[in-house]
Design an enzyme around this catalytic site. Sequence first.
Site, PDB file in Angstrom:
ATOM      1  N   GLU A   1      15.646 -53.482  16.661  1.00 24.95           N
ATOM      2  CA  GLU A   1      15.806 -54.494  15.600  1.00 24.95           C
ATOM      3  C   GLU A   1      14.562 -54.633  14.723  1.00 24.95           C
ATOM      4  O   GLU A   1      14.055 -55.744  14.521  1.00 24.95           O
ATOM      5  CB  GLU A   1      16.201 -55.847  16.212  1.00 24.95           C
ATOM      6  CG  GLU A   1      17.563 -55.795  16.867  1.00 24.95           C
ATOM      7  CD  GLU A   1      18.139 -57.155  17.242  1.00 24.95           C
ATOM      8  OE1 GLU A   1      17.402 -58.151  17.267  1.00 24.95           O
ATOM      9  OE2 GLU A   1      19.359 -57.214  17.505  1.00 24.95           O
TER      10      GLU A   1
ATOM     11  N   GLU B   1      24.135 -53.135  20.825  1.00 24.95           N
ATOM     12  CA  GLU B   1      24.194 -54.536  21.271  1.00 24.95           C
ATOM     13  C   GLU B   1      25.455 -55.148  20.672  1.00 24.95           C
ATOM     14  O   GLU B   1      25.597 -55.182  19.444  1.00 24.95           O
ATOM     15  CB  GLU B   1      22.965 -55.334  20.839  1.00 24.95           C
ATOM     16  CG  GLU B   1      21.710 -54.965  21.600  1.00 24.95           C
ATOM     17  CD  GLU B   1      20.530 -55.896  21.333  1.00 24.95           C
ATOM     18  OE1 GLU B   1      20.744 -57.098  21.094  1.00 24.95           O
ATOM     19  OE2 GLU B   1      19.392 -55.389  21.351  1.00 24.95           O
TER      20      GLU B   1
HETATM   21  O1  AHR Z   1      20.437 -59.442  23.632  1.00 21.34           O
HETATM   22  C1  AHR Z   1      19.537 -60.473  23.330  1.00 21.34           C
HETATM   23  C2  AHR Z   1      18.627 -60.115  22.152  1.00 21.34           C
HETATM   24  O2  AHR Z   1      19.419 -60.013  20.999  1.00 21.34           O
HETATM   25  C3  AHR Z   1      17.916 -58.788  22.216  1.00 21.34           C
HETATM   26  O3  AHR Z   1      16.713 -58.849  22.920  1.00 21.34           O
HETATM   27  C4  AHR Z   1      17.647 -58.496  20.774  1.00 21.34           C
HETATM   28  O4  AHR Z   1      17.575 -57.116  20.500  1.00 21.34           O
HETATM   29  C5  AHR Z   1      18.776 -59.185  20.049  1.00 21.34           C
HETATM   30  O5  AHR Z   1      18.321 -59.955  18.995  1.00 21.34           O
END
Ligand code: AHR
Length: 504
Positions: free
Chosen positions: A173, A292
Site C-alpha cells: 500500500e 487484501e
Molecule cells: O489488513 C489490515 C490492513 O489493511 C493491512 O495491514 C493494510 O495493508 C491494509 O490497510
Amino acid sequence: MTAAHLTVDPRFAIGHVRRRLFGGFVEHLGRHVYDGIYEPGHPAADEQGFRTDVLELVRELGVSMIRYPGGNFVSGFRWEDSVGPREQRPRRLDLAWHSTETNEVGLHEFADWLDKAGCELMLAVNLGTRGVLEALDLLEYSNVPGGTALSQRRIDNGRAEPFDVRVWCLGNEMDGSWQLGHRSADDYGTLAAQTARGMRQMDPSIELVVCGSSGAAMPTFGEWEREVLTHTYDDVDMVSCHAYYQEHDGDAASFLASAVDMDRFIEAVVATADHVGAARGSSKKIDISFDEWNVWYIDRVDAVKPTAIDDWPIAPRLLEDVYSVLDAVVFGSLLISLVKHADRVASASLAQLVNVIAPIMTEPGGPAWRQTTFFPFALTSRLARGEAVRLRVEAPTIDTARYGTVSAVDAVATVDDAAEAVAVFLVHRGLERPVDLEIDVSAFGEVGVVETHLLHDDDPGASNTLDDPERVRPRTVQTRLGNGILSLTLPPVAWAAVSLRRVG
Ligand code: AHR
C-alpha cells in the site's frame, strides 16, 4: 415471491480457476500470530507452540498461498530480526499497529507452520523504510541454495533447503498516507522497478507483485496504476488490488451490492494495465493479485492511536470484527466476483486469517471457532475447480444508494471436466422476498445434484461467538431437477453453492 432464470453453458468459459485465488494473509498484527496461530502452553499446542486446533481449521478452510508478514507492518520490518537464535532476537516497536514485536515467530517458524498447514508462502519485502539491498538480501537468504553469506546463514539457522518463495510483493500500500515511507507513484514506481530488476537478476523464476491502489476510492486510483506500471511493466507479473467493504449507516442494500464495486475495480485495473501494455506495444499481460479483500468495519475500529511513549502492548486485541450472516453473504458474493474474473485475477489473499478480521477466532487457553465468513470461503475453495464459467442471469433488480441499480441475483459456475463436476455459486441480495431460481444446466446432459449449501438466517445479524460458536452453520437447500432445469428457492439475504455431477 420473485423469479430469476440463469443459464450455465461451458462454452462461456472465463479462465482456469487457479488455486492461488483462495489465498490468505497473516500479518504480525494484534493477536494474529501471538495468541492466534502460536500459543505455547495452550492444551492444543504442538512441540513448536503452534495451536493444532487452529491448524485443523486452516486446513479445513482450504487456503492455498499465504501472504506474510504484512500489511502495514512490513513497512517498518527488518527481516533479519526474525531469524537466528530466538533468545538473541530483538524486540522492536511496530509503529503501524502501536505494538511490541517480540520476533518470537519469524521466517523459519512461519515456514514450518505453513508446511503443517499445507500452504505456500508469499513474501512481502519492505519498500517503505528499506530498499533494493534489503530486498535482495532477503531473496538471497530465502531462495539461494547455498555457497553465499546469506544462504549459509539460513543453513546455519537450521534450514538446509531454500524456502524457494515463488511470489513476492514489492512493498505494501505505498499509495497510502498511513504507510511508513509512503511515496508518490513516480518515486515508488522507480524503486519498485529497480528492486524487481535486481531480484530477477538473482532469481529470474520468481513472480513479482507491484503495489496498486490500496482501494478504488483513493484519490490517486487509476493514475497510480498507470504511472507505477509504466515504470515496472516489463519487470513484474501482477499488480495488487485491496478492497474492504462494510455496511454504512444501516444501508444493507448497498452493502449487499459490494461485489458490483469489486467487479468495477478489477475491470478498471485490468483496463489500465492493458492500456499501459498497449502504449508500449507489449503483448505481455499483467495479472491481478487481489492480495487484501474482506468485509472490515474500519469505522468501528478504535484506530491505532499513538498512546503513551511507554505503552506498546504485545499482541493486543485489534481488528477483532465479529461477522454476521449478512457479512458472510456479502463475503460470499465477493468470492463470486473473484471467480468471475479468474482470467485476470491470478491470485487473491483473504485479509486476514486468525483473530484479525478473520474467519477463525481463538481465545487464549480456550477454543478456536469458525466465524460466519468461514463457510463461503471453505465451500468455494473446495468446490470451485476447473474452468470458471460466466452465467446468463435474468433477475429482478434492486436500487441501491451507492451502486445504482443492480441485479438481485449474482452467480458464477465452475466446470471440472476431469471430474465431470459442475459447481454453481449464487447470491441473493434481495432484502424482503424469496426468489425462485430456474437454472438451465441442459448443456451438461444428464446431471445429478451432489451437494447443496445455503448460508442464511432469519436473523441476518446472527453470528458465531465464544459463547455460541455453532450458532450459524450452512444448511442444505431443497432442489428439483427436470428437463435440464435445476430449480431452487433462495430466501432473502442468502448465499448458496450447488454441486452437480454428470450421471450415466
Ligand atoms: O489488513 C489490515 C490492513 O489493511 C493491512 O495491514 C493494510 O495493508 C491494509 O490497510
